[in-house]
Design a protein around this motif. Structure first.
Motif, PDB file in Angstrom:
ATOM      1  N   ARG A  72       2.100   3.836   1.081  1.00  0.00           N
ATOM      2  CA  ARG A  72       1.250   2.702   1.428  1.00  0.00           C
ATOM      3  C   ARG A  72      -0.192   3.192   1.509  1.00  0.00           C
ATOM      4  N   LYS A  73      -1.033   2.520   0.833  1.00  0.00           N
ATOM      5  CA  LYS A  73      -2.468   2.862   0.833  1.00  0.00           C
ATOM      6  C   LYS A  73      -2.743   4.266   0.297  1.00  0.00           C
ATOM      7  N   ALA A  74      -1.788   4.837  -0.432  1.00  0.00           N
ATOM      8  CA  ALA A  74      -2.067   6.143  -1.064  1.00  0.00           C
ATOM      9  C   ALA A  74      -3.086   5.922  -2.170  1.00  0.00           C
ATOM     10  N   LYS A  75      -3.893   6.963  -2.417  1.00  0.00           N
ATOM     11  CA  LYS A  75      -4.915   6.812  -3.465  1.00  0.00           C
ATOM     12  C   LYS A  75      -4.231   6.712  -4.825  1.00  0.00           C
ATOM     13  N   GLU A  76      -4.747   5.798  -5.647  1.00  0.00           N
ATOM     14  CA  GLU A  76      -4.141   5.636  -6.973  1.00  0.00           C
ATOM     15  C   GLU A  76      -4.877   6.498  -7.992  1.00  0.00           C
ATOM     16  N   ILE A  77      -4.083   7.162  -8.846  1.00  0.00           N
ATOM     17  CA  ILE A  77      -4.678   7.970  -9.913  1.00  0.00           C
ATOM     18  C   ILE A  77      -5.224   7.036 -10.990  1.00  0.00           C
ATOM     19  N   LEU A 131      10.949  14.516  10.715  1.00  0.00           N
ATOM     20  CA  LEU A 131      10.104  15.112   9.669  1.00  0.00           C
ATOM     21  C   LEU A 131       9.022  14.141   9.195  1.00  0.00           C
ATOM     22  N   THR A 132       9.380  12.873   9.080  1.00  0.00           N
ATOM     23  CA  THR A 132       8.383  11.880   8.642  1.00  0.00           C
ATOM     24  C   THR A 132       7.269  11.753   9.672  1.00  0.00           C
ATOM     25  N   TYR A 133       7.666  11.755  10.940  1.00  0.00           N
ATOM     26  CA  TYR A 133       6.646  11.711  12.008  1.00  0.00           C
ATOM     27  C   TYR A 133       5.706  12.914  11.918  1.00  0.00           C
ATOM     28  N   LYS A 134       6.262  14.033  11.410  1.00  0.00           N
ATOM     29  CA  LYS A 134       5.453  15.253  11.293  1.00  0.00           C
ATOM     30  C   LYS A 134       4.804  15.360   9.902  1.00  0.00           C
ATOM     31  N   ASP A 135       4.676  14.233   9.235  1.00  0.00           N
ATOM     32  CA  ASP A 135       4.025  14.167   7.904  1.00  0.00           C
ATOM     33  C   ASP A 135       4.768  14.935   6.820  1.00  0.00           C
ATOM     34  N   ARG A 136       6.079  15.073   6.975  1.00  0.00           N
ATOM     35  CA  ARG A 136       6.871  15.706   5.923  1.00  0.00           C
ATOM     36  C   ARG A 136       7.875  14.687   5.366  1.00  0.00           C
ATOM     37  N   TRP A 163      -1.622   8.827   2.473  1.00  0.00           N
ATOM     38  CA  TRP A 163      -2.185   8.530   3.787  1.00  0.00           C
ATOM     39  C   TRP A 163      -1.175   9.043   4.808  1.00  0.00           C
ATOM     40  N   LYS A 164      -1.563  10.007   5.595  1.00  0.00           N
ATOM     41  CA  LYS A 164      -0.608  10.676   6.484  1.00  0.00           C
ATOM     42  C   LYS A 164       0.096   9.681   7.398  1.00  0.00           C
ATOM     43  N   PHE A 165       1.386   9.894   7.547  1.00  0.00           N
ATOM     44  CA  PHE A 165       2.156   8.963   8.375  1.00  0.00           C
ATOM     45  C   PHE A 165       1.679   8.982   9.824  1.00  0.00           C
ATOM     46  N   SER A 166       1.318  10.190  10.298  1.00  0.00           N
ATOM     47  CA  SER A 166       0.893  10.309  11.698  1.00  0.00           C
ATOM     48  C   SER A 166      -0.383   9.505  11.974  1.00  0.00           C
ATOM     49  N   GLN A 167      -1.101   9.159  10.915  1.00  0.00           N
ATOM     50  CA  GLN A 167      -2.343   8.400  11.104  1.00  0.00           C
ATOM     51  C   GLN A 167      -2.141   6.896  10.866  1.00  0.00           C
ATOM     52  N   GLN A 168      -0.905   6.510  10.633  1.00  0.00           N
ATOM     53  CA  GLN A 168      -0.675   5.095  10.288  1.00  0.00           C
ATOM     54  C   GLN A 168      -0.474   4.200  11.513  1.00  0.00           C
ATOM     55  N   GLY A 169      -0.568   4.790  12.674  1.00  0.00           N
ATOM     56  CA  GLY A 169      -0.503   3.982  13.890  1.00  0.00           C
ATOM     57  C   GLY A 169       0.908   3.765  14.397  1.00  0.00           C
ATOM     58  N   ASN A 170       0.967   3.143  15.582  1.00  0.00           N
ATOM     59  CA  ASN A 170       2.256   2.973  16.256  1.00  0.00           C
ATOM     60  C   ASN A 170       3.169   1.981  15.552  1.00  0.00           C
ATOM     61  N   GLN A 171       2.545   1.007  14.896  1.00  0.00           N
ATOM     62  CA  GLN A 171       3.371  -0.019  14.250  1.00  0.00           C
ATOM     63  C   GLN A 171       4.301   0.613  13.202  1.00  0.00           C
ATOM     64  N   ALA A 172       3.738   1.519  12.403  1.00  0.00           N
ATOM     65  CA  ALA A 172       4.545   2.185  11.371  1.00  0.00           C
ATOM     66  C   ALA A 172       5.665   2.990  12.016  1.00  0.00           C
ATOM     67  N   VAL A 212      15.536   5.940   3.050  1.00  0.00           N
ATOM     68  CA  VAL A 212      14.606   6.567   2.098  1.00  0.00           C
ATOM     69  C   VAL A 212      13.595   5.531   1.583  1.00  0.00           C
ATOM     70  N   SER A 213      14.053   4.296   1.351  1.00  0.00           N
ATOM     71  CA  SER A 213      13.123   3.243   0.907  1.00  0.00           C
ATOM     72  C   SER A 213      12.068   2.983   1.966  1.00  0.00           C
ATOM     73  N   ALA A 214      12.507   2.933   3.220  1.00  0.00           N
ATOM     74  CA  ALA A 214      11.560   2.670   4.312  1.00  0.00           C
ATOM     75  C   ALA A 214      10.513   3.782   4.389  1.00  0.00           C
ATOM     76  N   ILE A 215      10.978   5.034   4.277  1.00  0.00           N
ATOM     77  CA  ILE A 215      10.019   6.153   4.304  1.00  0.00           C
ATOM     78  C   ILE A 215       9.041   6.007   3.134  1.00  0.00           C
ATOM     79  N   ASP A 216       9.610   5.661   1.981  1.00  0.00           N
ATOM     80  CA  ASP A 216       8.794   5.557   0.765  1.00  0.00           C
ATOM     81  C   ASP A 216       7.689   4.517   0.904  1.00  0.00           C
ATOM     82  N   ILE A 217       8.047   3.398   1.520  1.00  0.00           N
ATOM     83  CA  ILE A 217       7.054   2.318   1.679  1.00  0.00           C
ATOM     84  C   ILE A 217       5.859   2.820   2.494  1.00  0.00           C
ATOM     85  N   PHE A 218       6.169   3.494   3.622  1.00  0.00           N
ATOM     86  CA  PHE A 218       5.071   3.987   4.469  1.00  0.00           C
ATOM     87  C   PHE A 218       4.345   5.164   3.834  1.00  0.00           C
TER      88      PHE A 218
END
Lengths: 267, 677
Positions: free
Chosen positions: B575-580, B508-513, B439-448, B566-572
Motif C-alpha cells: 500500500r502506497k509503495a513507490k511505483e517504478i 515479523l510483519t510488525y517488525k517490517d519483515r 512504506w514500512k508497516f511500522s509507520q502505517q499507524g495503529n489502524q493497519a 498472506v493477502s492481508a500482509i500483501d495489501i499493507f
C-alpha cells in the motif's frame, strides 16, 4: 573494462534439450529408480500412455514458458523460421553445410512422422491396449449389505476372523498369496495378476459389501465395461455360503493389514 | 420518461419480460398435472407398459416417454438443459461481481470500476432474455418428452415452482431497475448498490430453488423409498446434496461469469486499434480473469465436498464416479482444469511484460511453471493405467508399482493444493511487479496493525476450531475403533503449527519483515499441507479411511488461512509503495488474449462435462432409487458419444453467447455511432 556477455544458446535448443532430457529420464533412468523403490526383480518402464501424457505436458510447459515472454518467443521462433525459409543473409562460409542439414531435416522429419503413423496403424499380433474400469459399479442389491460379524460380540468376531483365515488360506491363497499381496503360487499364470490387497488402492478403498459382491459373483459378475474376460476370479457364490464369504472378508482385510472403507455419513 | 423510453427501445429486455410471463403460465400446467401424487405401485405398472405405450402412442395420458421429430429425447433435454444452465450461470454470476465492482468504484472513487460494472450489466441484460427463453424451452421439452417424470417431480415440488417464478420476476425487475437507473441514481450510489444486492438475492434464490430439484433427483429425501409418495416437501427440498450443490454452483457461476466477460474483453481487444479501447478491454479482461481465478481457487474444495457427499449418500454413485464408468471423464476434467490454471498463470506472466519492474521477478516463472507441470503430471496419472499386454507382464499386474500411488486421492489433493498456492504466488508477483520502495508497516499507524491482527485472529480462530475438533473427535462417530484415535493427532498438530506460523508472521510483519513472513507462511503451508499431509493420506487410506475427508479439510484450512493472511500482509506491504512505473494497459500480448478465449472455451467444456457427470451418475434412474428410467435412452453414454454431445453443446453455447453479445453491444454500439455521425 566491462566484460562482454557471451551470447548463450538459443532458447529453442534449450527447450529441445529439456524435452529430450525429460524423455531420456523417463525412458532410461526412471525404470531403474522404480525398480529400486519397489524392490522389483526387473526395471519398471513408464507405460506408453503415461509417457505420451508426460511428454505432451513437458511440451506444453515449455511452450507456455517461452510464449509468456515476447522476447523469448521471438528468439524461440528464429531457428524454426530459418529452417523453413532458409537463411536470409547467404554470405557465411558454412552456408552450404547449413543448407544441406536443413534439407536433410526437412526430408527426414515427414519421413519420421510417416514411419510413426505407419507403425502405429499397421496391424500387429499383440492384443490392443485396454482401458479398464478399476471399480465397476456395484449392483444396488449389494450396496446396503453389511458384514453380520461386525455387529457381533468381540469373541464372535475373533472366532469368525479365525475361521475366515482358514477359509482364505484354503481358497484364496493360491492366487492372492499367504500375506494377501497378490503373489500366490498361481499368480504368475495370469496375464492380469490377482489383486494385491496390501495396496492402499485396492480393498482399502471399497466397502465390505463391494468385496462381498466381487467374491460372490467373480469375473462373470463384472459389468461389460470392466472387461470380465480379463479376470480369472471364480464365482465363489457357487462353492461358499454367504456367511463363509463374510468371514473370508474379515480375514483378508486383517491379513493385508488394511481397514475396509467405512460407509460415510452425510454431513 | 427518458428511462421509460430506453426501456421500450431495448428489445432484449422486453423479450425477457415476455418469456418470464410465458414461464409463469407454464408452471401451473405442470403443477396441475402433478396434483395426483403417483404411487410407486402405479409407477411400476406404468413402467411395465412403457415400451408398448411408446410404440402404440395413441393415448397421450398413458405415455411415459415421447420423441420429437425423430430426435433422441434425452439428447434434446441434455442440450437444452446444459444451455440453460450455462446462460443461467452467466446471468447469476455476473451480477455478483458487477455489484462488487460498483462498491469498489464508490470506495476508491475510481470511475473505471463503475464503467466496467455498467458494461458487465449491459452484457447481462442481453443474456437474460436468452436465459429465460431457454428456461421456458427446457420446461416445454421436459413436459413434452418426459411427462411421467415431470408429473412426479411436479407432485413433489409444485409449491416451489410458483416461488421460483416469482423470484424470476423479482430478478427481472430488479435487473431493469438496476440497469436503467444507472445514470439517474449516480448521485445515490448507496441505493443503487442496494438494488444490485436485491437483484443478487433474487438470483441466488432462483439458483437454490432449481438446485433442490436437481439434487433431489440424485439424493431423494422426504419421500417413501418404496412407494415414492411425498412425506415431507421440506425434506425433499432440503435433500442431502442440496447444499453441497449450492456451494459448488455458486462459486462456479462466479468463475463462469468472469471467464465469459474476460473472453468478451479479449475479443474486443483483438478487434480494435484504438489505444484507449485497447487499454479499457485489456483492463476489463484482467478484472474478469481475476474474478474467475479468485473463485476458481475454491472450486476444487467445493467439488471435493460435493463428491464426498455423493459418496456418502450412495457408495454406488460414489464408486461409479471416481472408480467406475465415470472415472475416465475425470481424466478429461483434469486436462480441462489444467488448461484453466496453466492459462491463468500464463496470462499473469504475459501481463508482467507490460509492467515496468516486473523483470525482477521473471526468474521465478520457470520454477512456478515446473511446479505446475509436476502437479498436473500427478493429477493426470490414473491409478489404473491403460496397458498393453507386454507392459502388464513387465509390471507384473495392472498397476505400475510406483506410479500407481499418484493415482490415489491423497496425491490428487496434495497436487491441487500446490497448484493453488503456485497460482497465488504468480498473482502476488504480478501485484508487486511495479512496486519499488515499500512504506514500512511500522509507520502505517495503529489502524493497519489492528486490521492485520484482526485478520490473524480470524485465521487463528479458523485453525483452532478445526484443530480442536480433531483433538476431540470420537473415532466411534466414524465407526472406527478407539485405537484409531492416534491417527487424528498428526493433522491436528500440523494445524497448531500453522497457528504458530500465523503468530510468527504477524510478529515479523510488525517488525517490517512482511515479505519474510509471507514466504514463511507459504513455505510452511506447502510443507504441511502438501508434503506432510499428502504422504500421510496414504497411511489414512489403509488405516482409517473414513478420516481421509478430514485430512482434506485440514489441508483446506491451512491453505485458506495462508491465502487470507498472506493477502492481508500483501495489501499493507504494498500500500502506497513507490511505483517504478504505471501498468501500460493496452500493451498486452496477442497470445494472452487468445489464452483468455481458451480459458473460456475450457470452462464451457468443463461445465458441460461436469453437468453430464453429475446427471449421468444416476444411471437408469430419473430419481435415484425411486423412479426408474425405462426409456430406450437409459444407458450410460460412452466417452466418445459424451464427447460429441458435450462438444456440440459448447459450440452452440459459444455461438449463441457471441450472437447475443453482438446484439446487445456490437450492433447497438454501431447504431449509436451511426446516430451520432
Amino acid at each position: 573494462m566491462q566484460k562482454q556477455k557471451k551470447p548463450g544458446m538459443n532458447i529453442f535448443y534449450k527447450s529441445l534439450i529439456t524435452i529430450i532430457g525429460i524423455a531420456l529420464f523417463l525412458e532410461l533412468f526412471f525404470p531403474y529408480l522404480s525398480q529400486w523403490i519397489a524392490g522389483s526383480e526387473n526395471p519398471l518402464p513408464v507405460p506408453g500412455t503415461l509417457m505420451f501424457m508426460y511428454l505432451v505436458l513437458a511440451g506444453i510447459g515449455t511452450l507456455v514458458y517461452v510464449a509468456s515472454d515476447e522476447t523469448k518467443f521471438q528468439e524461440f521462433k528464429e531457428p524454426l523460421v530459418e529452417m523453413l525459409r532458409g537463411r536470409e543473409q547467404k554470405e557465411g562460409p558454412d552456408d552450404k553445410t547449413h543448407n544441406h542439414v536443413r534439407m536433410a531435416i526437412l526430408v527426414a522429419f515427414p519421413l519420421l512422422v510417416g514411419w510413426y503413423v505407419f507403425n502405429q496403424s499397421s496391424p500387429s499380433l499383440s492384443a490392443p491396449t485396454s482401458l479398464r474400469i478399476q471399480h465397476p459399479t456395484i449392483p444396488q442389491t449389494y450396496e446396503k449389505l453389511k458384514n453380520p460379524f461386525r455387529e457381533a460380540s468381540v469373541e464372535e468376531l475373533e472366532q469368525a476372523t479365525l475361521e475366515g483365515r482358514v477359509l482364505y488360506q484354503k481358497n484364496c491363497r493360491p492366487c492372492h498369496g499367504t500375506k494377501a499381496a497378490g503373489d500366490g503360487p498361481m499368480a504368475r499364470a495370469f496375464r492380469l495378476k490377482p489383486a494385491n490387497f496390501t495396496d492402499p488402492g485396492t480393498i482399502a478403498t471399497v466397502v465390505e459389501s463391494y468385496a462381498f459382491w466381487r467374491i460372490k459373483t467373480g469375473a462373470p459378475g463384472l459389468p461389460r465395461e470392466a472387461s470380465p474376460w480379463d479376470s480369472a476370479m471364480p464365482v465363489w457364490g457357487d462353492d461358499l455360503t454367504d456367511e463363509e464369504i463374510w468371514k473370508i472378508i474379515l480375514a483378508e482385510y486383517q491379513t493385508a493389514g488394511v481397514d475396509p472403507r467405512k460407509p460415510e455419513k452425510l454431513e | 420518461m427518458n428511462c421509460l423510453r430506453r426501456f421500450r427501445r431495448n428489445k432484449a429486455l422486453n423479450f425477457a419480460v415476455l418469456i418470464a410471463l410465458c414461464f409463469l403460465l407454464i408452471l401451473p400446467v405442470v403443477a396441475q398435472s402433478a396434483n395426483a401424487h403417483p404411487s410407486r405401485a402405479g409407477m411400476l405398472q406404468e413402467e411395465a407398459v412403457a415400451d408398448t405405450s411408446a410404440v402404440v402412442g395413441t393415448d397421450p395420458l398413458s405415455e411415459d416417454y415421447r420423441t420429437v421429430w425423430g430426435m433422441d429425447s434425452r439428447v434434446v433435454v441434455w442440450i437444452v438443459a446444459e444451455l440453460h444452465l450455462m446462460f443461467g450461470a452467466f446471468v447469476l454470476g455476473v451480477p455478483l461481481f458487477a455489484v462488487i465492482l460498483e462498491v469498489v468504484a464508490v470506495k476508491t472513487g475510481d470511475l473505471r470500476y463503475d464503467k466496467l460494472a455498467h458494461e458487465f450489466t449491459t452484457l447481462l441484460s442481453a443474456a437474460f432474455a436468452t436465459t429465460a427463453a431457454l428456461g421456458g424451452l427446457q420446461a416445454f421439452v421436459l413436459i413434452g418428452l418426459y411427462p411421467t417424470f415431470m408429473k412426479y417431480l411436479g407432485g413433489v415440488f409444485h409449491q416451489s415452482f410458483y416461488i421460483y417464478a416469482l423470484m424470476f420476476f423479482g430478478e427481472a425487475f430488479a435487473l431493469y431497475l438496476y440497469y436503467y437507473s444507472w445514470e439517474r441514481m449516480k448521485n445515490h450510489k448507496g441505493w443503487h448498490i442496494t438494488l444490485g444486492v436485491i437483484m443478487n438475492i433474487f438470483g441466488i434464490m432462483i439458483m437454490v430453488i432449481a438446485n433442490s430439484w436437481a439434487s433431489f433427483m440424485m439424493s431423494p429425501s422426504g419421500v417413501d423409498p418404496q412407494s415414492g409418495n411425498v412425506l415431507s416437501h421440506w425434506e425433499a427440498f432440503f435433500n442431502p446434496l442440496w447444499n453441497p450443490l449450492n456451494i459448488h454452483r455458486f462459486l462456479a457461476n462466479i468463475t463462469f461469469g468472469g471467464v465469459v466477460a474476460a473472453a468478451y474483453a479479449a475479443v474486443k481487444f483483438l478487434g480494435t486499434d484504438d489505444p484507449d479501447e485497447k487499454a479499457h478491454y485489456d483492463w476489463m479482461g484482467y478484472v474478469g480473469n481475476f474474478v474467475a481465478i479468485a473463485s476458481l481457487i475454491f472450486l476444487p474444495f467445493a467439488g471435493y465436498y460435493l463428491g464426498r457427499e455423493i459418496y456418502s449418500f450412495s457408495s454406488v454413485m460414489g464408486n461409479n464416479m471416481m472408480g467406475g464408468a465415470f472415472s475416465w471423464t475425470f481424466i478429461v476434467q483434469a486436462i480441462l482444469i489444467g488448461m484453466l490454471f496453466i492459462g491463468a498463470n500464463f496470462y499473469l506472466w504475459s501481463g508482467m511484460q507490460r509492467i515496468p519492474g516486473a523483470e525482477r521477478y521473471q526468474g521465478y516463472i520457470k520454477y512456478i511453471n515446473f511446479v505446475l507441470l509436476l502437479c498436473f503430471a500427478v493429477w493426470l496419472t490414473p491409478h489404473n493405467l491403460p496397458l498393453s499386454p507386454e507392459e502388464q507382464i513387465v509390471m507384473g499386474g495392472q498397476y505400475h508399482p510406483v506410479l500407481k500411488y499418484l493415482g490415489l486421492m491423497s496425491a490428487k489433493n496434495a497436487a491441487v493444493n500446490f497448484i493453488i498456492i503456485s497460482t497465488f504466488f504468480s498473482f502476488l508477483l504480478y501485484r508487486r511487479a511495479n512496486k519499488g520502495e515499500l512504506w514500512k508497516f511500522s509507520q502505517q499507524g495503529n489502524q493497519a496493525k489492528i486490521v492485520l491482527a484482526a485478520v490473524a485472529v480470524i485465521c487463528l480462530g479458523m485453525l483452532f476450531w478445526y484443530a480442536e475438533f480433531l483433538f476431540t473427535l470420537e473415532p466411534e462417530s466414524m465407526d472406527l475403533g478407539e485405537e484409531k484415535r492416534q491417527y487424528f493427532m498428526f493433522p491436528a498438530i500440523l494445524l497448531v503449527v500453522q497457528m504458530a506460523v500465523v503468530v510468527v508472521g504477524l510478529f515479523l510483519t510488525y517488525k517490517d519483515r512482511g515479505e519474510l513472513a509471507q514466504y514463511i507462511c507459504m513455505g510452511m503451508t506447502v510443507f504441511s499441507g502438501v508434503f506432510c499431509l499428502g504422504v500421510y493420506g496414504y497411511v489414512i487410506m489403509t488405516q482409517a479411511n473414513a478420516f481421509l475427508r478430514n485430512i482434506a479439510v485440514s489441508q483446506f484450512m491451512m491453505l485458506l488461512s495462508c491465502l487470507i493472511f498472506v493477502s492481508a500482509i500483501d495489501i499493507f506491504l504494498f500500500r502506497k509503495a513507490k511505483e517504478i512505473g504505471g501498468i501500460a494497459w493496452g500493451r498486452m500480448t496477442t497470445a494472452s488474449q487468445y489464452i483468455l478465449v481458451l480459458i473460456c472455451v475450457s470452462t464451457v467444456l468443463l461445465i458441460a462435462l461436469m453437468g453430464f457427470i453429475r446427471s449421468g451418475l444416476r444411471e437408469d434412474w430419473h430419481v435415484y432409487g425411486i423412479l426408474r428410467d425405462t426409456s430406450a435412452s437409459a444407458f450410460t453414454p460412452s466417452m466418445a458419444y459424451m464427447g460429441q454431445v458435450v462438444g456440440l453443446i459448447a459450440i452452440i453455447f459459444l455461438g449463441m453467447i457471441s450472437f447475443v453479445f453482438w446484439l446487445g453491444t456490437g450492433l447497438g454500439s454501431k447504431e449509436r455511432k451511426g446516430a451520432i455521425s
